[in-house]
Motif scaffolding. Sequence first.
Motif, PDB file in Angstrom:
ATOM      1  N   THR A  92       0.847  -1.193   0.000  1.00 36.38           N
ATOM      2  CA  THR A  92       0.000   0.000   0.000  1.00 36.38           C
ATOM      3  C   THR A  92       0.882   1.243   0.000  1.00 36.38           C
ATOM      4  O   THR A  92       2.100   1.147   0.217  1.00 36.38           O
ATOM      5  CB  THR A  92      -0.905   0.034   1.247  1.00 36.38           C
ATOM      6  OG1 THR A  92      -0.065   0.188   2.407  1.00 36.38           O
ATOM      7  CG2 THR A  92      -1.732  -1.241   1.374  1.00 36.38           C
ATOM      8  N   GLN A  93       0.266   2.397  -0.188  1.00 35.88           N
ATOM      9  CA  GLN A  93       1.031   3.650  -0.118  1.00 35.88           C
ATOM     10  C   GLN A  93       1.606   3.835   1.277  1.00 35.88           C
ATOM     11  O   GLN A  93       2.735   4.302   1.435  1.00 35.88           O
ATOM     12  CB  GLN A  93       0.146   4.852  -0.488  1.00 35.88           C
ATOM     13  CG  GLN A  93       0.926   6.149  -0.535  1.00 35.88           C
ATOM     14  CD  GLN A  93       2.057   6.127  -1.558  1.00 35.88           C
ATOM     15  OE1 GLN A  93       1.870   5.698  -2.698  1.00 35.88           O
ATOM     16  NE2 GLN A  93       3.244   6.570  -1.162  1.00 35.88           N
ATOM     17  N   GLU A  94       0.863   3.446   2.294  1.00 32.89           N
ATOM     18  CA  GLU A  94       1.368   3.535   3.662  1.00 32.89           C
ATOM     19  C   GLU A  94       2.601   2.650   3.846  1.00 32.89           C
ATOM     20  O   GLU A  94       3.564   3.054   4.495  1.00 32.89           O
ATOM     21  CB  GLU A  94       0.284   3.125   4.658  1.00 32.89           C
ATOM     22  CG  GLU A  94       0.701   3.285   6.093  1.00 32.89           C
ATOM     23  CD  GLU A  94      -0.401   2.917   7.082  1.00 32.89           C
ATOM     24  OE1 GLU A  94      -0.060   2.742   8.261  1.00 32.89           O
ATOM     25  OE2 GLU A  94      -1.569   2.795   6.684  1.00 32.89           O
ATOM     26  N   ASN A  95       2.572   1.449   3.235  1.00 35.24           N
ATOM     27  CA  ASN A  95       3.747   0.568   3.294  1.00 35.24           C
ATOM     28  C   ASN A  95       4.959   1.228   2.642  1.00 35.24           C
ATOM     29  O   ASN A  95       6.069   1.142   3.168  1.00 35.24           O
ATOM     30  CB  ASN A  95       3.491  -0.756   2.587  1.00 35.24           C
ATOM     31  CG  ASN A  95       2.429  -1.615   3.205  1.00 35.24           C
ATOM     32  OD1 ASN A  95       1.651  -2.251   2.487  1.00 35.24           O
ATOM     33  ND2 ASN A  95       2.344  -1.653   4.523  1.00 35.24           N
ATOM     34  N   ARG A  96       4.732   1.877   1.503  1.00 35.28           N
ATOM     35  CA  ARG A  96       5.836   2.541   0.798  1.00 35.28           C
ATOM     36  C   ARG A  96       6.412   3.679   1.635  1.00 35.28           C
ATOM     37  O   ARG A  96       7.626   3.830   1.724  1.00 35.28           O
ATOM     38  CB  ARG A  96       5.351   3.088  -0.548  1.00 35.28           C
ATOM     39  CG  ARG A  96       5.163   2.041  -1.607  1.00 35.28           C
ATOM     40  CD  ARG A  96       4.789   2.670  -2.952  1.00 35.28           C
ATOM     41  NE  ARG A  96       4.505   1.654  -3.910  1.00 35.28           N
ATOM     42  CZ  ARG A  96       3.282   1.165  -4.163  1.00 35.28           C
ATOM     43  NH1 ARG A  96       2.231   1.632  -3.523  1.00 35.28           N
ATOM     44  NH2 ARG A  96       3.118   0.212  -5.049  1.00 35.28           N
ATOM     45  N   ASP A  97       5.540   4.476   2.217  1.00 33.46           N
ATOM     46  CA  ASP A  97       6.004   5.587   3.050  1.00 33.46           C
ATOM     47  C   ASP A  97       6.798   5.073   4.246  1.00 33.46           C
ATOM     48  O   ASP A  97       7.859   5.610   4.583  1.00 33.46           O
ATOM     49  CB  ASP A  97       4.813   6.418   3.531  1.00 33.46           C
ATOM     50  CG  ASP A  97       4.106   7.150   2.400  1.00 33.46           C
ATOM     51  OD1 ASP A  97       4.685   7.278   1.302  1.00 33.46           O
ATOM     52  OD2 ASP A  97       2.957   7.584   2.621  1.00 33.46           O
ATOM     53  N   ASP A  98       6.288   4.032   4.881  1.00 31.29           N
ATOM     54  CA  ASP A  98       6.955   3.433   6.036  1.00 31.29           C
ATOM     55  C   ASP A  98       8.308   2.844   5.621  1.00 31.29           C
ATOM     56  O   ASP A  98       9.309   3.010   6.316  1.00 31.29           O
ATOM     57  CB  ASP A  98       6.051   2.353   6.638  1.00 31.29           C
ATOM     58  CG  ASP A  98       6.492   1.930   8.024  1.00 31.29           C
ATOM     59  OD1 ASP A  98       6.805   2.813   8.848  1.00 31.29           O
ATOM     60  OD2 ASP A  98       6.504   0.706   8.284  1.00 31.29           O
ATOM     61  N   PHE A  99       8.326   2.193   4.469  1.00 27.75           N
ATOM     62  CA  PHE A  99       9.566   1.626   3.940  1.00 27.75           C
ATOM     63  C   PHE A  99      10.630   2.699   3.770  1.00 27.75           C
ATOM     64  O   PHE A  99      11.779   2.527   4.194  1.00 27.75           O
ATOM     65  CB  PHE A  99       9.288   0.936   2.596  1.00 27.75           C
ATOM     66  CG  PHE A  99      10.509   0.699   1.754  1.00 27.75           C
ATOM     67  CD1 PHE A  99      11.430  -0.267   2.088  1.00 27.75           C
ATOM     68  CD2 PHE A  99      10.740   1.467   0.623  1.00 27.75           C
ATOM     69  CE1 PHE A  99      12.565  -0.490   1.310  1.00 27.75           C
ATOM     70  CE2 PHE A  99      11.863   1.253  -0.161  1.00 27.75           C
ATOM     71  CZ  PHE A  99      12.771   0.282   0.187  1.00 27.75           C
TER      72      PHE A  99
END
Length: 91
Positions: free
Chosen positions: A32-39
């Motif tokens: 998800t976009q949240e996963n990308r940001d967290d990554f």
Amino acid sequence: MSQLENTMIHAARQELEVVKDFYVKRAQGVVTQENRDDFLLHLYSMLALLKFGNQDDTGMSAEGAQALREIEQEHAAAFAASMATTALQPK
């Protein structure tokens, strides 16, 4: 190694685990976009810590610097494996 070195190494390992988890999610196609940001947050944190393993005159012991370089190598291997897996997926 000093307490600071141990703390830095522990923090770099924690960041690496989060980054590797992202690579697994990406290979599974469940990012998800949240996963990308967290990554990105964890990747940049890890890279900032790993920089001390490759610089001279940082105050790091040889053992501490080597431990950071090993984490860097582990990340490079995980990244390469994730790219190979991702490249094989149909688009």
